[in-house]
Design a protein around this motif. Structure first.
Motif, PDB file in Angstrom:
ATOM      1  N   VAL A 223      30.340  41.739  25.540  1.00 26.72           N
ATOM      2  CA  VAL A 223      30.627  40.494  24.823  1.00 26.72           C
ATOM      3  C   VAL A 223      31.041  39.389  25.791  1.00 26.72           C
ATOM      4  N   LEU A 224      31.943  39.722  26.704  1.00 34.06           N
ATOM      5  CA  LEU A 224      32.426  38.683  27.621  1.00 34.06           C
ATOM      6  C   LEU A 224      31.301  38.159  28.507  1.00 34.06           C
ATOM      7  N   ASN A 225      30.453  39.045  29.000  1.00 32.44           N
ATOM      8  CA  ASN A 225      29.357  38.589  29.854  1.00 32.44           C
ATOM      9  C   ASN A 225      28.329  37.783  29.075  1.00 32.44           C
ATOM     10  N   ALA A 226      28.039  38.230  27.848  1.00 34.60           N
ATOM     11  CA  ALA A 226      26.988  37.573  27.070  1.00 34.60           C
ATOM     12  C   ALA A 226      27.481  36.342  26.314  1.00 34.60           C
ATOM     13  N   ALA A 227      28.774  36.270  26.042  1.00 36.25           N
ATOM     14  CA  ALA A 227      29.295  35.139  25.269  1.00 36.25           C
ATOM     15  C   ALA A 227      30.036  34.123  26.137  1.00 36.25           C
ATOM     16  N   VAL A 228      30.572  34.574  27.239  1.00 35.30           N
ATOM     17  CA  VAL A 228      31.314  33.659  28.127  1.00 35.30           C
ATOM     18  C   VAL A 228      30.473  33.326  29.355  1.00 35.30           C
ATOM     19  N   GLY A 229      29.755  34.344  29.833  1.00 35.75           N
ATOM     20  CA  GLY A 229      28.866  34.126  30.979  1.00 35.75           C
ATOM     21  C   GLY A 229      29.513  34.451  32.310  1.00 35.75           C
ATOM     22  N   PRO A 230      28.685  34.830  33.285  1.00 36.28           N
ATOM     23  CA  PRO A 230      29.198  35.232  34.598  1.00 36.28           C
ATOM     24  C   PRO A 230      29.980  34.134  35.319  1.00 36.28           C
ATOM     25  N   VAL A 323      25.011  30.209  27.433  1.00 37.07           N
ATOM     26  CA  VAL A 323      24.893  31.288  28.426  1.00 37.07           C
ATOM     27  C   VAL A 323      23.465  31.825  28.412  1.00 37.07           C
ATOM     28  N   PRO A 324      22.818  31.884  29.581  1.00 34.71           N
ATOM     29  CA  PRO A 324      21.438  32.393  29.605  1.00 34.71           C
ATOM     30  C   PRO A 324      21.373  33.843  29.122  1.00 34.71           C
ATOM     31  N   ALA A 325      20.283  34.165  28.454  1.00 32.45           N
ATOM     32  CA  ALA A 325      20.098  35.546  27.959  1.00 32.45           C
ATOM     33  C   ALA A 325      19.787  36.474  29.116  1.00 32.45           C
ATOM     34  N   GLY A 326      19.994  37.739  28.881  1.00 32.06           N
ATOM     35  CA  GLY A 326      19.562  38.762  29.841  1.00 32.06           C
ATOM     36  C   GLY A 326      20.516  39.021  30.985  1.00 32.06           C
ATOM     37  N   LYS A 396      14.615  48.051  38.986  1.00 31.84           N
ATOM     38  CA  LYS A 396      13.735  47.051  39.603  1.00 31.84           C
ATOM     39  C   LYS A 396      14.112  45.651  39.131  1.00 31.84           C
ATOM     40  N   ALA A 397      14.672  45.572  37.913  1.00 31.23           N
ATOM     41  CA  ALA A 397      15.023  44.257  37.351  1.00 31.23           C
ATOM     42  C   ALA A 397      16.281  43.681  38.001  1.00 31.23           C
ATOM     43  N   ILE A 398      17.252  44.529  38.275  1.00 36.06           N
ATOM     44  CA  ILE A 398      18.543  44.026  38.778  1.00 36.06           C
ATOM     45  C   ILE A 398      18.391  43.258  40.108  1.00 36.06           C
ATOM     46  N   PRO A 399      17.649  43.795  41.091  1.00 35.35           N
ATOM     47  CA  PRO A 399      17.541  43.036  42.340  1.00 35.35           C
ATOM     48  C   PRO A 399      16.784  41.716  42.169  1.00 35.35           C
ATOM     49  N   GLN A 400      15.979  41.615  41.121  1.00 34.58           N
ATOM     50  CA  GLN A 400      15.165  40.409  40.950  1.00 34.58           C
ATOM     51  C   GLN A 400      15.871  39.301  40.175  1.00 34.58           C
ATOM     52  N   THR A 401      16.821  39.694  39.333  1.00 33.05           N
ATOM     53  CA  THR A 401      17.450  38.671  38.479  1.00 33.05           C
ATOM     54  C   THR A 401      18.578  37.940  39.206  1.00 33.05           C
ATOM     55  N   LYS A 402      18.814  36.727  38.724  1.00 35.81           N
ATOM     56  CA  LYS A 402      19.978  35.983  39.243  1.00 35.81           C
ATOM     57  C   LYS A 402      21.093  35.981  38.210  1.00 35.81           C
ATOM     58  N   ASN A 403      20.856  36.653  37.114  1.00 42.89           N
ATOM     59  CA  ASN A 403      21.826  36.655  36.009  1.00 42.89           C
ATOM     60  C   ASN A 403      22.633  37.955  36.029  1.00 42.89           C
ATOM     61  N   LEU A 404      23.527  38.049  36.986  1.00 51.57           N
ATOM     62  CA  LEU A 404      24.330  39.269  37.140  1.00 51.57           C
ATOM     63  C   LEU A 404      25.772  39.005  36.720  1.00 51.57           C
ATOM     64  N   GLY A 405      26.327  39.957  36.023  1.00 47.66           N
ATOM     65  CA  GLY A 405      27.700  39.789  35.533  1.00 47.66           C
ATOM     66  C   GLY A 405      28.641  40.872  36.042  1.00 47.66           C
TER      67      GLY A 405
END
Lengths: 462, 304
Positions: A223-230, A323-326, A396-405
């Motif tokens: 919730v905190l990552n998806a609603a508040v954001g990194p 907050v961006p999705a994903g 494979k997705a984690i190293p490619q994304t910039k949306n890390l929390g």
């Protein structure tokens, strides 16, 4: 007929007791902890250094694989070092380790269930700095930068992360197809699925903390990552934003409103009797629509989906339009340190290095058992074809994304983390308001920030 | 005229050997008690005056933990729950045990079978019986849904362990299920020691069953009754296992007792000094109970 005991009788009794105690001691010495000893066998000689290691596994397959491919393989490659692994219960390993290490005992290789717990050991001098070993074995080159940084305490490396993952949204594609739902990526879509699922008698979002109270922090991390954001979380973790800021109060208020509507775990009272197993069983049976939890369940989710049924996962939806999705909250579930009381620190470091030295070894375990691997720098092409597609997709997705929390047990200091999952119960029952909960959170965090007990968070890119 | 003479050396040696034998027998238990009770007990008292977190160095903070305790709403609520628990276990299982034992004492055939039946729950491991009861009371797979399937939606909206208003009572009920059979067996053993002629005389005088129980049975087993009452008070303050297995003190502290608050403080919240203070309070409550019992027996000469 009674008679007084003669000296001879006493000697006999004493001798018998001594013999009995020797027998008992001999029986006990094979496994003094009472747990499964999994040493590779062979008698110890003066030249061989024993390295003790307490471990826990989610599945017997994972334990067997680790024993054969890490412990036995390491022991087979060494002449002077032998690792003796004691397998404990997964739910109690952290507590057992805490108690033993606090008493100046415990294994040579010290387990912790995240950098936050490892930091406590380091701050109190219970584990040694690993910088010399890090240089010797080039750990900085092998580990992902964020994972290396969060394992440092006061500029010194004190633990090595050997298992990482994230938190995602599990769902049953068959259930989604049956009800005509689309995997949500926005708050509106998420709430639409929840409302429809509730109206059809399903539990919209799986949740519960029966049997393991700390499950609450899994959900709060989502919730905190998806609603508040990194970004806001990073500000809070570095003390630039207070935890009782409106964004946090709004996020807790939002989840409280879902609980009151019966979207989260079914109802507020059900939350306290639902287990993780119940939620996966419900997901497989079409009674739970979605379940936000950790990727550590990759290795056990199949056990609930039988008869050709399949689970799948999607990145967390955005729970706030700003907050961006994903977002992928990064979670380190296992770290290893070296006990300050260890007489075999060199050998212990050698074993830790063995675990992360060859990425193919970790990826082999991932392929065979689904166990979360160490956060190593691994090329996307290095994943063996045998790795489950759903599992490989995540790593494979984690190293490619910039949306890390940030997962709470990896980046939030220990006492604040405990506050999160113990006091949130009161929000659920209505005994505490979201604002008061966040005020208490800020108070707990401020004290630990002042003590220097906050793990170093990476800077978010999104 | 009689003269007092010293015992001969052989008798003195014999007596000394007897004392030595007694000490040798008692020594292992004494050593174990010193090591596992007195030692850690004294350490707990020491740590209760410190800010020890379980890992770091312990600094002396005098009575701060105790001052904090009495201002802590979680502690106060847990203490209240312990008092309610004590009242429940002094009334419900004690009454059930007395009644069960009295009724059993009046039958001849099948008594052994009933004794075994009542005693079985007591020999089942706590974790096993708690897990079974958790399944029985589960709102998704327990007795509620089963009744609902039979067309009896009586327990449809009842979540015994998830509803804070009834969870403590549910846990106490489950613990009582295991406990009361033990009381039956103990009370029955005490009742079997009562002189039968007392009952015969009462019957000849036309006494009812109730008057037999009230005027003969109860006074005759008073020492057993008082001892079990004393132990009930002590055990009620030490209760941990059922609460921890079934609810871990939840929902939101509604089933918390002092021992679960202490456990959480020590092992989850890293407040070992604070937890030690709770432990000391628990020990004081038990000691006060025992002292009260001894005072009644020795000073006031109560026949209990």
């Amino acid at each position: 007929m009674s008679r007084n005991l003669a000296r001879r009788d006493l000697l006999k009794l004493g001798g018998g007791a001594l013999a009995a105690s020797w027998v008992l001691a001999a029986c006990g010495s094979s496994d003094s902890s009472g747990s499964t000893s999994s040493s590779s066998g062979g008698s110890s000689s003066g030249a061989v250094k024993d390295v003790t290691y307490w471990a826990a596994f989610a599945t017997p397959e994972g334990q067997k694989y680790f024993q054969q491919n890490f412990v036995d393989a390491f022991n087979g490659s060494q002449k002077n070092v032998r690792v003796k692994m004691d397998v404990k219960q997964l739910m109690t390993l952290g507590q057992l380790t805490n108690t033993a290490v606090a008493a100046g005992k415990g294994a040579d290789v010290v387990y912790a269930d995240g950098p936050s717990a490892a930091l406590s050991f380091a701050k109190n001098g219970k584990t040694v700095a690993l910088d010399a070993y890090a240089t010797k074995y080039q750990w900085k080159d092998r580990l992902l930068p964020w994972a290396y940084d969060v394992s440092e305490v006061d500029g010194k490396l004190h633990s090595v992360p050997v298992g990482y993952g994230s938190l995602v949204l599990y769902y049953n594609p068959e259930t989604f197809a049956q009800h005509g739902w689309k995997v949500p990526t926005t708050l509106a879509e998420f709430e639409a699925v929840c409302a429809d699922a509730k109206s059809k008698g399903l539990i919209p979002v799986g949740a519960g903390n029966s049997g393991y109270k700390a499950q609450t922090e899994w959900y709060l991390t989502c919730v905190l990552n998806a609603a508040v954001g990194p970004k806001a979380l990073h500000e809070a973790l570095t003390g630039k934003r207070k935890w009782d800021d409106k964004v946090f109060v709004d996020a807790i208020t939002l989840v409280k409103s879902w609980i009151d509507k019966g979207w989260w775990g079914g109802s507020s009272d059900r939350y306290f009797t639902n287990t993780d197993t119940d939620m996966f069983t419900g997901l497989a049976g079409g009674k739970v629509a979605m379940y936000m939890t950790g990727t550590w369940s990759f290795d056990s989710a199949d056990t609930f989906f039988t008869g050709g049924k399949k689970w799948d996962w999607a990145p967390l939806p955005s729970l706030n339009d700003a907050v961006p999705a994903g977002v992928y909250p990064l979670a380190i579930g296992t770290t290893l340190s070296i006990n300050a009381k260890s007489e075999n620190a060199e050998a212990a470091a050698e074993f830790i290095d063995y675990m992360i030295a060859d990425p193919s070894r970790m990826l082999g375990m991932l392929a065979a058992t689904g166990t979360n691997p160490a956060p190593l720098k691994v090329d996307a092409n290095a994943y063996p074809a045998e790795v489950d597609e759903r599992v490989a997709r995540l790593y494979k997705a984690i190293p490619q994304t910039k949306n890390l929390g940030y997962a709470s047990w990896s980046f939030v200091p220990p006492k604040t983390d405990t506050y999160l999952y113990t006091e949130f119960d009161k929000v659920i029952t209505g005994d505490m308001s979201p604002a008061d909960f966040c005020a208490g959170l800020q108070k707990a965090f401020a004290a630990e920030l002042a003590e220097g007990s906050v793990p170093k968070p990476f800077t978010p890119e999104s | 005229m009689s003269t007092t003479t010293a015992p001969p050396p052989a008798r003195r040696r014999h007596a000394a050997r007897g004392r030595l034998t007694a000490w040798l027998f008692i020594a292992p238990l004494l050593i174990v008690n010193v090591l596992v009770i007195a030692g850690p007990g004294l350490m707990s008292v020491y740590y209760s005056f410190t800010d020890w977190d379980g890992l770091d160095q312990a600094d002396f903070i005098w009575f701060s933990n105790y001052a904090e305790l009495f201002g802590d709403p979680d502690f106060r609520r847990a203490l209240l729950h312990n008092l309610l628990w004590t009242a429940f276990f002094l009334i419900v299982p004690m009454s059930m045990g007395l009644l069960g034992a009295f009724l059993l004492s009046r039958i001849r055939r099948g008594q052994l079978a009933f004794r075994v039946l009542f005693f079985i729950p007591y020999v089942i491991a706590t974790v096993v019986s708690a897990t079974i009861w958790r399944q029985i009371l589960s709102p998704t797979s327990g007795v509620g849904p089963a009744l609902s399937d039979l067309g009896i939606p009586l327990l449809d909206d009842v979540n015994f362990l998830g509803d804070g208003d009834i969870a403590l009572g549910a846990v106490a009920f489950i613990n009582n299920w295991q406990w009361w059979g033990f009381l039956v067996v103990i009370f029955l053993a005490a009742m079997q020691g009562i002189e039968p002629s007392l009952y015969e005389a009462a019957r000849m005088d036309g006494a009812s069953t109730w008057r037999e129980f009230w005027h003969i049975t109860l006074p005759s087993i008073r020492p057993t009754f008082m001892f079990l009452s004393l132990m009930t008070v002590i055990w009620s303050f030490l209760v941990f296992d059922y609460v921890y297995i079934l609810t871990q003190g939840g929902p939101a502290g509604s089933t918390d007792v002092l021992s679960t608050v202490m456990y959480r403080a020590a092992f989850e919240e890293q407040q070992a000094g604070y937890a030690s203070a709770i432990g000391v309070i628990l020990a004081l409550i038990s000691a006060t109970t025992v002292c009260g019992y001894l005072y009644l027996r020795r000073r006031l000469r109560w026949d209990i």
